[in-house]
Enzyme design. Sequence first.
Site, PDB file in Angstrom:
ATOM      1  N   HIS A  61      50.856 -41.066 -32.914  1.00 34.91           N
ATOM      2  CA  HIS A  61      51.188 -41.213 -34.329  1.00 34.91           C
ATOM      3  C   HIS A  61      52.708 -41.218 -34.444  1.00 34.91           C
ATOM      4  O   HIS A  61      53.383 -40.280 -34.038  1.00 34.91           O
ATOM      5  CB  HIS A  61      50.600 -40.043 -35.113  1.00 34.91           C
ATOM      6  CG  HIS A  61      50.750 -40.153 -36.600  1.00 34.91           C
ATOM      7  ND1 HIS A  61      50.223 -41.180 -37.329  1.00 34.91           N
ATOM      8  CD2 HIS A  61      51.366 -39.331 -37.495  1.00 34.91           C
ATOM      9  CE1 HIS A  61      50.492 -41.002 -38.613  1.00 34.91           C
ATOM     10  NE2 HIS A  61      51.191 -39.884 -38.736  1.00 34.91           N
ATOM     11  N   SER A 116      53.689 -42.472 -41.875  1.00 35.17           N
ATOM     12  CA  SER A 116      52.401 -41.919 -42.265  1.00 35.17           C
ATOM     13  C   SER A 116      52.202 -42.038 -43.785  1.00 35.17           C
ATOM     14  O   SER A 116      52.308 -43.139 -44.332  1.00 35.17           O
ATOM     15  CB  SER A 116      52.329 -40.463 -41.781  1.00 35.17           C
ATOM     16  OG  SER A 116      51.025 -39.977 -41.782  1.00 35.17           O
ATOM     17  N   ASP A 142      46.096 -45.009 -33.204  1.00 35.68           N
ATOM     18  CA  ASP A 142      46.520 -43.930 -34.102  1.00 35.68           C
ATOM     19  C   ASP A 142      45.310 -43.274 -34.756  1.00 35.68           C
ATOM     20  O   ASP A 142      44.462 -43.943 -35.352  1.00 35.68           O
ATOM     21  CB  ASP A 142      47.442 -44.515 -35.176  1.00 35.68           C
ATOM     22  CG  ASP A 142      48.203 -43.460 -35.957  1.00 35.68           C
ATOM     23  OD1 ASP A 142      47.700 -42.329 -36.100  1.00 35.68           O
ATOM     24  OD2 ASP A 142      49.294 -43.772 -36.442  1.00 35.68           O
TER      25      ASP A 142
END
Length: 520
Positions: A454, A205, A426
């Site tokens: 995710h 991320s 995502d």
Amino acid sequence: MAVLIAGVAISGGGAPAIAARQAPVAWGACPAVAGKPVNASIECATVRVPLDYGEPMGQSIKVAINRIKAKVSRDANHLGTLLINPGGPGASGRSMTAYVAATLPAKVSERYDIVGFDPRGVGGSEPSLHCMDPEVHYKAPRPDAVPRTLSEERALLGRASDYATRCGHFWSWLLPHLTTENSARDMDTIRAALGEEKISYLGYSYGTYLGAVYATLFPHRVKRLVMDSIVDPTGVWYKANLAQDEAFERRHRQFLAWTAKHHSTYKLGATPTQTSFAYYAMRTRLRERPAGGVVGPSELDDTFTVAGYSDRVWPLFAQAWSSYVRQGDVKGLVDIYTKHGKNDSTKENGYAVYLGVQCRDATWPRQWETWRTDMTAMHRQAPFMTWPNAWFNAPCAFWPVPGGKPVRVQGSSQLPPILMLQTRGDAATPYTGALRMRTLFPSARMVVDKGGNHGASLAGNQCVDRHLAAYLRDGSVPPRDAVCDPLPPPRAAAAARMAAQAPAQHHELLGVLTGVLGAR
């Protein structure tokens, strides 16, 4: 060779005082945290880093690190250090060390020193940022994040302004130096302190953006670089949040469609239109009568945002929703809020750092009219996330230090092959942003999971994990970008069967990747 940097002593939120130089990294036992047993295989330490890299011999702060040592000696089989970061900004890398070591194939993990670090301001690093008492400021139920009147909007705006002001009062000496660039430089200080000429890195991320900035600044120090769930480096950061609103809307509608498909189990509607009506009717009802006295519409937003990160929670969330609507049973909603949405001091720390980094990294609109115009337009097409996300970031409109100029992320001929991992659906880091990152690194190969969760790797998809293991083992990447089939969608199930249906390892990964969410 370890570097020696002038150190400081930190006391609470006050300004730092000059202290003596500190010795190189000294590993030792980790302290117990919140009564949890200490993992004897993990060692802990701190590394002093300059507060301001423009004055490297001036004031310094501490970055907390931990490691699980390789099981092979430092000979040809040892692959050096694998540094890990789960994102945020504001998430603790130390919380992920044991998970990565246990989930990677043993023939890979045993060849690395796996090192987690809490970026400056986070967790065990010193200082650890806190701007509010979550028990007071975030006492549930909070005001509805979707304002219906100007008076409600002003109240929400006041909360955002107050948070920014308090952060400035406590941390005026630190906030100017809380940036992604400085965290990347801290990574290189850690590398040097560990005696490594090069390091390998696994970032999820926001951690992919941190890794990209590190690779831009220090390409000659990169041995392996994995980016999983990739941030758009061209949208830092206001534009990235607008893109998230659209992506979360798509993901939320997928959840509503899944719930409709399992109407025989949950009885919330047989079409996505019907389940959408049922969801927003529930949200409206909670505004007037919070479930259990604590789950109002804003708490519902925080909780169901997690369903955008992972479909593994869909059965549990749908069951809690169904029990509330059909039986008036509030326990399920309160339970999933307590587990996934409730604020505590750890989440408030993550939130303070999240804002500190994002508000400082780049410029944000300072006129609220710009926000209102953009959010009003976006809300029409993406009502699930737009306003909650806006208020999550709204303190940046009042931040006590100005936004800066982001590092211009770019590849280099000095970089080795890079592995990028991304799911196509995502919501938190949309696929289009990953494609933009991909264009900046010619040596990269991307592996795309056709699902929507995710965090593509170490979550049960063996195809993705094979690519990751091969890359970490010998640096090999696919000859061209590759595609992996997703994990099957979750089955509808009674609440008692939830734990057996979703792998425990996925829940642990989900907890780390969503650790900052609750502090809205």
